[in-house]
Write a protein that holds these residues in place. Structure first.
Motif, PDB file in Angstrom:
ATOM      1  N   ASP A 122       0.845  -1.194   0.000  1.00 16.15           N
ATOM      2  CA  ASP A 122       0.000   0.000   0.000  1.00 16.15           C
ATOM      3  C   ASP A 122       0.883   1.247   0.000  1.00 16.15           C
ATOM      4  N   ILE A 123       0.984   1.905  -1.159  1.00 17.38           N
ATOM      5  CA  ILE A 123       1.826   3.096  -1.226  1.00 17.38           C
ATOM      6  C   ILE A 123       1.100   4.327  -0.707  1.00 17.38           C
ATOM      7  N   SER A 124      -0.203   4.195  -0.441  1.00 19.11           N
ATOM      8  CA  SER A 124      -0.951   5.343   0.078  1.00 19.11           C
ATOM      9  C   SER A 124      -0.886   5.419   1.603  1.00 19.11           C
ATOM     10  N   ASP A 125      -0.354   4.366   2.225  1.00 15.19           N
ATOM     11  CA  ASP A 125      -0.209   4.297   3.685  1.00 15.19           C
ATOM     12  C   ASP A 125      -1.546   4.219   4.420  1.00 15.19           C
ATOM     13  N   LYS A 126      -2.615   3.808   3.722  1.00 14.76           N
ATOM     14  CA  LYS A 126      -3.896   3.630   4.417  1.00 14.76           C
ATOM     15  C   LYS A 126      -3.910   2.313   5.187  1.00 14.76           C
ATOM     16  N   TYR A 127      -3.346   1.288   4.550  1.00 18.68           N
ATOM     17  CA  TYR A 127      -3.356  -0.048   5.143  1.00 18.68           C
ATOM     18  C   TYR A 127      -1.903  -0.469   5.392  1.00 18.68           C
TER      19      TYR A 127
END
Length: 364
Positions: free
Chosen positions: A244-249
């Motif tokens: 997860d590159i968005s850092d949500k998970y």
């Protein structure tokens, strides 16, 4: 891509965006390709122009439909688009020497994004609220079906899988996991019981593993014996951080591969190789010993026959015959070895001939 992702994370747009690298790469690729198509055209704006045609406008209209269907608001999309624009402008600023060409490219990129936004806004405003609602409902059904498909795949995976969140608590177990360790073996029982039962703690065997993992490690593998509903089994445990590159998970996926049968097969193979080695050696030893043994036995019997029965040497000859007979029995046992069994001897171990070669005559 790294630049726009940086802005998306910094300004919290990543909360509503894709978690995977490929989605971001495709967004940059789509904009860049459309920009290249638009460059030969005149991009300056005119009050009488139709902003629903042209590469930039067409791309904007397509993106308007896609994002509106996902429930993204106009303000949210335009906000992130501003950072896409800024990323391209910074690329020109740092990649081209100051001068006429840089100014020319800067204006081209500015007008390209202007036209894309105009096309986007035109499409967005042309739809009634009822149409937008129907679009959203249709897309929502598609998303639910897609979620159900991936949930079904997750539950169908043969290997036990558990999803752990960033707080080291269980997000979901699949069916294979519950069959071995869980309270319920009904597919989907963990997912659909969320909110109805207390959040599950991580399995005991992971409590001593996860805290010791290097934070920079994205993939970790170990082997461990675990007690399951089906008895003790040996597992290869694969721990991988979520991509997860968005850092949500920021959690991890843990997959257990049952290698109990593989371990047994490897042990059986080693046992077979050992037996084959022992049999080869035993065959060679028996062959080399039996010939001189037969000579000793024959010569002893001849000496015994030509010697007086009352001669003192007869006792010695009987001892020789008895011991050569025992040696013959030993060679027979060596030839009958069927398994690899050892016994302690001095500081090491030797083949236990009696256990390694069952008495076939007794079983027959």
């Amino acid at each position: 891509m790294e630049r726009i992702l940086f802005y998306a994370k910094k300004h919290n747009y990543s909360k509503y965006s894709s978690t995977l690298t490929e989605a971001w790469r495709l967004s940059i690729s789509g904009i860049s390709y459309t920009l290249i198509l638009s460059c030969p055209n005149e991009l300056e704006l005119s009050p009488d122009e139709d902003y629903t045609i042209g590469p930039a406008a067409s791309f904007g209209i397509l993106e308007a439909r896609r994002h509106r269907e996902r429930g993204i608001s106009l303000a949210m999309f335009l906000g992130l688009l501003k950072y896409y624009r800024q990323s391209y402008m910074e690329l020109i600023e740092h990649g081209i020497e100051p001068g006429l060409y840089r100014d020319k490219y800067r204006i081209k990129v500015e007008r390209f994004f202007d036209r894309m936004e105009l096309g986007f806004c035109t499409e967005w405003c042309s739809q009634s609220e009822n149409t937008k609602m129907l679009e959203l409902q249709t897309k929502n059904r598609e998303v639910i079906n897609e979620k159900n498909r991936y949930l079904t795949i997750f539950e169908t995976i043969h290997a036990p899988v558990v999803l752990i969140n960033e707080e080291n608590r269980v997000e979901n177990y699949n069916h294979a996991w519950n069959e071995l360790f869980g309270e319920s073996s009904i597919p989907g029982s963990t997912y659909y019981s969320k909110g109805m039962i207390p959040e599950k703690e991580i399995p005991d065997f992971l409590e001593n593993i996860l805290p010791g993992l290097d934070q920079s490690t994205t993939d970790y593998t170990l082997e461990k014996r675990l007690v399951t509903k089906q008895g003790v089994k040996l597992f290869q445990i694969r721990i991988k951080k979520m991509l997860d590159i968005s850092d949500k998970y920021r959690g991890m996926v843990i997959i257990l591969n049952d290698i109990t049968d593989l371990e047994k097969a490897e042990k059986d193979k080693i046992q077979k190789e050992k037996i084959e080695g022992v049999l080869e050696m035993a065959g060679a030893v028996c062959h080399e010993i039996n010939q001189p043994l037969q000579v000793v036995l024959g010569q002893t019997e001849i000496i015994k026959m030509i010697t007086d029965e009352d001669a003192p040497i007869q006792k010695n000859l009987d001892t020789i015959l008895s011991q050569t007979g025992k040696m013959g029995e030993i060679t027979k046992k060596l030839m009958n070895i069927t398994r690899y069994e050892t016994k302690p001897y001095l500081k090491g171990a030797i083949i236990n001939i009696d256990k390694a070669s069952p008495d076939r005559s007794a079983s027959g």
